[in-house]
Design a protein around this motif. Structure first.
Motif, PDB file in Angstrom:
ATOM      1  N   TYR A 368      -4.792  -4.996  -1.356  1.00  0.00           N
ATOM      2  CA  TYR A 368      -4.066  -4.142  -0.407  1.00  0.00           C
ATOM      3  C   TYR A 368      -4.065  -4.773   0.983  1.00  0.00           C
ATOM      4  O   TYR A 368      -3.049  -4.754   1.688  1.00  0.00           O
ATOM      5  CB  TYR A 368      -4.712  -2.762  -0.374  1.00  0.00           C
ATOM      6  CG  TYR A 368      -4.208  -1.846   0.721  1.00  0.00           C
ATOM      7  CD1 TYR A 368      -2.979  -1.200   0.607  1.00  0.00           C
ATOM      8  CD2 TYR A 368      -4.969  -1.633   1.873  1.00  0.00           C
ATOM      9  CE1 TYR A 368      -2.519  -0.353   1.614  1.00  0.00           C
ATOM     10  CE2 TYR A 368      -4.519  -0.789   2.878  1.00  0.00           C
ATOM     11  CZ  TYR A 368      -3.295  -0.158   2.746  1.00  0.00           C
ATOM     12  OH  TYR A 368      -2.842   0.666   3.742  1.00  0.00           O
ATOM     13  N   PHE A 369      -5.182  -5.357   1.378  1.00  0.00           N
ATOM     14  CA  PHE A 369      -5.249  -6.001   2.693  1.00  0.00           C
ATOM     15  C   PHE A 369      -4.318  -7.212   2.775  1.00  0.00           C
ATOM     16  O   PHE A 369      -3.861  -7.575   3.857  1.00  0.00           O
ATOM     17  CB  PHE A 369      -6.684  -6.440   3.007  1.00  0.00           C
ATOM     18  CG  PHE A 369      -7.649  -5.296   3.136  1.00  0.00           C
ATOM     19  CD1 PHE A 369      -7.249  -4.093   3.694  1.00  0.00           C
ATOM     20  CD2 PHE A 369      -8.956  -5.413   2.704  1.00  0.00           C
ATOM     21  CE1 PHE A 369      -8.139  -3.030   3.823  1.00  0.00           C
ATOM     22  CE2 PHE A 369      -9.859  -4.367   2.827  1.00  0.00           C
ATOM     23  CZ  PHE A 369      -9.444  -3.168   3.388  1.00  0.00           C
ATOM     24  N   LYS A 372       0.272  -4.956   1.442  1.00  0.00           N
ATOM     25  CA  LYS A 372       0.263  -3.497   1.329  1.00  0.00           C
ATOM     26  C   LYS A 372       1.438  -2.980   0.511  1.00  0.00           C
ATOM     27  O   LYS A 372       1.277  -2.103  -0.346  1.00  0.00           O
ATOM     28  CB  LYS A 372       0.252  -2.861   2.713  1.00  0.00           C
ATOM     29  CG  LYS A 372      -1.007  -3.130   3.516  1.00  0.00           C
ATOM     30  CD  LYS A 372      -1.010  -2.378   4.840  1.00  0.00           C
ATOM     31  CE  LYS A 372      -2.303  -2.640   5.595  1.00  0.00           C
ATOM     32  NZ  LYS A 372      -2.374  -1.886   6.869  1.00  0.00           N
ATOM     33  N   ASN A 373       2.619  -3.512   0.773  1.00  0.00           N
ATOM     34  CA  ASN A 373       3.806  -3.019   0.065  1.00  0.00           C
ATOM     35  C   ASN A 373       3.721  -3.266  -1.434  1.00  0.00           C
ATOM     36  O   ASN A 373       4.045  -2.396  -2.238  1.00  0.00           O
ATOM     37  CB  ASN A 373       5.068  -3.674   0.634  1.00  0.00           C
ATOM     38  CG  ASN A 373       5.359  -3.207   2.053  1.00  0.00           C
ATOM     39  OD1 ASN A 373       4.961  -2.112   2.447  1.00  0.00           O
ATOM     40  ND2 ASN A 373       6.043  -4.039   2.821  1.00  0.00           N
ATOM     41  N   GLN A 374       3.286  -4.484  -1.789  1.00  0.00           N
ATOM     42  CA  GLN A 374       3.169  -4.806  -3.213  1.00  0.00           C
ATOM     43  C   GLN A 374       2.093  -3.951  -3.871  1.00  0.00           C
ATOM     44  O   GLN A 374       2.246  -3.522  -5.026  1.00  0.00           O
ATOM     45  CB  GLN A 374       2.848  -6.295  -3.382  1.00  0.00           C
ATOM     46  CG  GLN A 374       2.715  -6.764  -4.831  1.00  0.00           C
ATOM     47  CD  GLN A 374       4.028  -6.811  -5.578  1.00  0.00           C
ATOM     48  OE1 GLN A 374       5.046  -6.297  -5.106  1.00  0.00           O
ATOM     49  NE2 GLN A 374       4.018  -7.415  -6.754  1.00  0.00           N
ATOM     50  N   PHE A 375       1.015  -3.686  -3.141  1.00  0.00           N
ATOM     51  CA  PHE A 375      -0.037  -2.832  -3.698  1.00  0.00           C
ATOM     52  C   PHE A 375       0.493  -1.432  -3.979  1.00  0.00           C
ATOM     53  O   PHE A 375       0.280  -0.880  -5.067  1.00  0.00           O
ATOM     54  CB  PHE A 375      -1.236  -2.740  -2.751  1.00  0.00           C
ATOM     55  CG  PHE A 375      -2.271  -1.753  -3.210  1.00  0.00           C
ATOM     56  CD1 PHE A 375      -3.273  -2.137  -4.080  1.00  0.00           C
ATOM     57  CD2 PHE A 375      -2.214  -0.415  -2.825  1.00  0.00           C
ATOM     58  CE1 PHE A 375      -4.207  -1.225  -4.538  1.00  0.00           C
ATOM     59  CE2 PHE A 375      -3.142   0.498  -3.273  1.00  0.00           C
ATOM     60  CZ  PHE A 375      -4.141   0.095  -4.135  1.00  0.00           C
ATOM     61  N   ILE A 376       1.161  -0.820  -2.991  1.00  0.00           N
ATOM     62  CA  ILE A 376       1.685   0.535  -3.159  1.00  0.00           C
ATOM     63  C   ILE A 376       2.630   0.595  -4.346  1.00  0.00           C
ATOM     64  O   ILE A 376       2.569   1.520  -5.174  1.00  0.00           O
ATOM     65  CB  ILE A 376       2.420   0.988  -1.876  1.00  0.00           C
ATOM     66  CG1 ILE A 376       1.447   1.069  -0.695  1.00  0.00           C
ATOM     67  CG2 ILE A 376       3.105   2.327  -2.099  1.00  0.00           C
ATOM     68  CD1 ILE A 376       0.370   2.097  -0.832  1.00  0.00           C
ATOM     69  N   LYS A 377       3.468  -0.409  -4.463  1.00  0.00           N
ATOM     70  CA  LYS A 377       4.467  -0.436  -5.519  1.00  0.00           C
ATOM     71  C   LYS A 377       3.838  -0.614  -6.896  1.00  0.00           C
ATOM     72  O   LYS A 377       4.258   0.021  -7.869  1.00  0.00           O
ATOM     73  CB  LYS A 377       5.454  -1.577  -5.246  1.00  0.00           C
ATOM     74  CG  LYS A 377       6.491  -1.810  -6.327  1.00  0.00           C
ATOM     75  CD  LYS A 377       7.367  -3.007  -5.956  1.00  0.00           C
ATOM     76  CE  LYS A 377       8.341  -3.334  -7.081  1.00  0.00           C
ATOM     77  NZ  LYS A 377       9.171  -4.525  -6.747  1.00  0.00           N
TER      78      LYS A 377
END
Length: 646
Positions: A368-369, A372-377
């Motif tokens: 996530y660090f 962030k966008n790829q993590f959320i997705k």
């Protein structure tokens, strides 16, 4: 100047060269490993060690070694070295070594009179195959080389003896032979880039010993089979390439293949490059679209906790986020099957460790660090699944308590944490109840998931998690913080374990901590004064009567010492992170000194890598797996943290 270079004086000194070894791997679980002198010192070492899926899930030693003999004017000079019964080394080829370095590939320079010969070892990055390139750098007379292969065809963890079950047949192939000692094993193809003469002369070499196994109280003696030898002439400036693997190759391509593989190698020209190269060696891709991290070498397979602790450092910290996703994406279906109580078949072992999912959340947080966008997705829903699974108390040995919002586990009869040594079927350290690192990770997981819930617009879930994390934070301090200023290691009923151990460092290092800054400083002070060494954090304070600074004695004594004093390098990652979290820029000087201290170990034990653990008092001798993923991953992550502050 070469970063990993060893001169003649070091190489001919067996007290030095026998205790330093080199490791090269592919991404299919196979490896080449031997001491820098060329003498194997453990049963796990050899030129070709590989999985044999047809037989089992273990590694198997196929080709133990190859003895080279230089022949001039009828005089023979054997460059090999083996230890036999009675502390007898024969032949003593190490006395001809003039230089060794392994910046790109292990390279040994031999000098025999007027003959100067270089030997470079390359392990294929795609196949279970070894290549050795011999270059005659100088010679004033016609020269021949004889190659004598020593075969084992056994489990890496076992030894073999002369027997009549061996299939001694062979068949001629292009510029070499193939042979297979026992049914179920693959054929071993031994080929050269020019046509050799093969002399069939089957024989057993008996009572070969492995020094470090002997010293460790393990089985240490075996017989190895030699089918014969290859012989050919070599001219000044000429290259001979030997290939040994489980597939037949086109020998006309060996020279180009060797050069191509050389170009792909990152030179081990610095501490960082050594760690980076080592991180790649843990990759395990047994099948297409399946990616894992091995826990280490020589004997480890894929262990769940190790994989997720190692994952951020071995991928994200070296700029390989795609590898992170490949490994995480391989693991998630198996983790979901476990959480849904479905049968699963996976290369990942110990999925039921009670703290595993907490480490998975931490590993997800590290991604996530980075993005962030790829993590959320991609991973936010899976994160919610993990937290819901824990909160609903579906784990067989991890209990969430509504009353204090903390976690307990039962560890009196089974090892539940990373401190998992067992003696006579029981935990050497029976940590049970509220474990300090479990609940540090849990508080961090609750706060992180609360953050993601808010980012994804799930404010109701975020509010619920905020309530639980608030209670967990208060309960954590009440449960673990003692009047002395450090944290109890675990609390089981009325018992509060007062031993100063490194598990409390996670309450300081993790992104979310229940501790105030003053409390963090106090915990750091205890860890620094009582646990910090140049090779890692001790697993127990020297003030304890249980403290064992050296890994020695009987097998049970070693198991007891394992987590009662040994120093583990992987803990330095969290120590450095915690120290910089508290002291910011002021913590960089100490962090740099720690990294310089551990860098000294890059030329010991496994050259270019870091071992599993060390004696915690001088001379800090290395033990355990001699290339360990958690050690490498966390040191890489620590270096990235330092660089980011600089």
């Amino acid at each position: 100047m070469s970063y990993l270079k060893f001169n003649k004086d070091l190489m001919i000194n067996l007290e030095y060269s026998l205790y330093r070894n080199v490791l090269r791997t592919n991404r299919r679980g196979a490896y080449q490993n031997t001491s820098v002198s060329g003498c194997n010192t453990t049963k796990y070492q050899g030129l070709l060690v590989m999985p044999v899926p047809f037989l089992d899930n273990e590694n198997h030693l196929i080709l133990s070694s190859v003895d080279e003999t230089v022949i001039q004017h009828g005089a023979e000079f054997n460059l090999g070295i083996h230890r036999y019964a009675g502390d007898n080394y024969n032949p003593k080829g190490h006395k001809y070594i003039r230089e060794f370095n392994c910046d790109s590939v292990p390279k040994t320079i031999y000098r025999i009179g007027g003959v100067i010969l270089s030997k470079e070892i390359m392990f294929s990055s795609k196949e279970n195959r070894l290549m050795i390139r011999y270059t005659l750098l100088d010679a004033h007379s016609p020269t021949k080389i004889r190659f004598k292969p020593f075969l084992a065809f056994r489990k890496a963890s076992q030894l073999t003896r002369e027997n009549d079950q061996v299939d001694k047949s062979y068949r001629m192939v292009e510029n070499g032979i193939s042979t297979c000692m026992y049914f179920g094993y693959p054929e071993l193809f031994m080929q050269f880039n020019k046509e050799p003469e093969f002399v069939y002369h089957p024989d057993w070499y008996r009572d070969i010993e492995y020094l470090q196994d002997l010293q460790n109280g393990d089985t240490y003696q075996e017989d190895l089979y030699v089918p014969g030898y290859f012989e050919m002439s070599i001219k000044k400036g000429e290259e001979i390439i030997f290939s040994a693997g489980d597939i037949l190759v086109d020998t006309t391509t060996l020279s180009n293949e060797f050069n191509f593989e050389m170009q792909k190698r990152t030179p081990r020209s610095s501490f960082y490059n050594c760690l980076k190269n080592s991180s790649h060696q843990f990759y395990y891709i047994p099948n297409k679209d399946e990616y894992y991290l091995l826990a280490g070498y020589p004997w480890f397979k894929v262990r769940a906790r190790d994989q997720f602790i190692s994952l951020p450092g071995c991928t994200l910290s070296v700029g390989r986020p795609n590898d992170y996703e490949n490994i995480m994406d391989t693991a998630i279906p198996h983790l979901r099957d476990f959480m849904n109580d479905k049968p699963y078949k996976s290369y990942i072992k110990q999925l039921d460790d009670p703290d595993l999912l907490l480490w998975v959340v931490w590993a997800l947080q590290q991604f996530y660090f980075e993005n962030k966008n790829q993590f959320i997705k991609k991973y936010s829903e899976f994160l919610f699944e993990i937290i819901e699974y824990i909160l609903s108390n579906r784990h067989p040995n991890l209990v969430f308590h509504e009353s204090d919002s903390l976690l307990t586990t039962y560890g009196r009869e089974v090892a539940v944490s990373w401190m998992n040594a067992m003696i006579d079927g029981r935990p050497a350290i029976p940590r049970s109840g509220y474990l300090v690192e479990f609940n540090s990770l849990w508080y961090n997981a609750l706060k992180f998931t609360e953050e993601i819930a808010n980012e994804t617009g799930n404010h109701e879930k975020a509010a619920l998690l905020a309530e639980k994390s608030s209670l967990a934070g208060k309960s954590f301090i009440k449960t673990f913080m003692n009047d002395a200023g450090y944290l109890y290691d675990y609390v089981d009923g009325y018992y509060k374990d007062p031993n100063v151990r490194p598990n409390m460092i996670f309450a300081v290092s993790l992104p979310y901590s229940p501790l105030e800054k003053r409390q963090k400083k106090s915990v750091l002070d205890f860890v620094t004064k009582e646990l910090l060494t140049s090779c890692g954090l001790r697993t127990l304070t020297p003030k304890s009567d249980k403290f064992r600074p050296h890994y020695s004695g009987s097998e049970n004594e070693k198991k007891f010492a394992y987590f009662n004093g040994m120093a583990f390098p992987w803990l330095l990652g969290h120590y450095i992170e915690g120290y910089i979290n508290v002291f910011q820029m002021g913590g960089l000087s100490l962090a740099d000194r720690i990294m310089v201290g551990i860098e000294n170990e890059i030329q010991n034990d496994c050259i270019g890598s870091i071992s599993e653990f060390y004696d915690s008092n001088p001379p800090f001798i290395a033990h355990g797996g001699y290339s360990f993923a958690m050690s490498i991953g966390e040191l890489l992550r620590a270096q990235k943290i330092i660089n980011s502050y600089k």
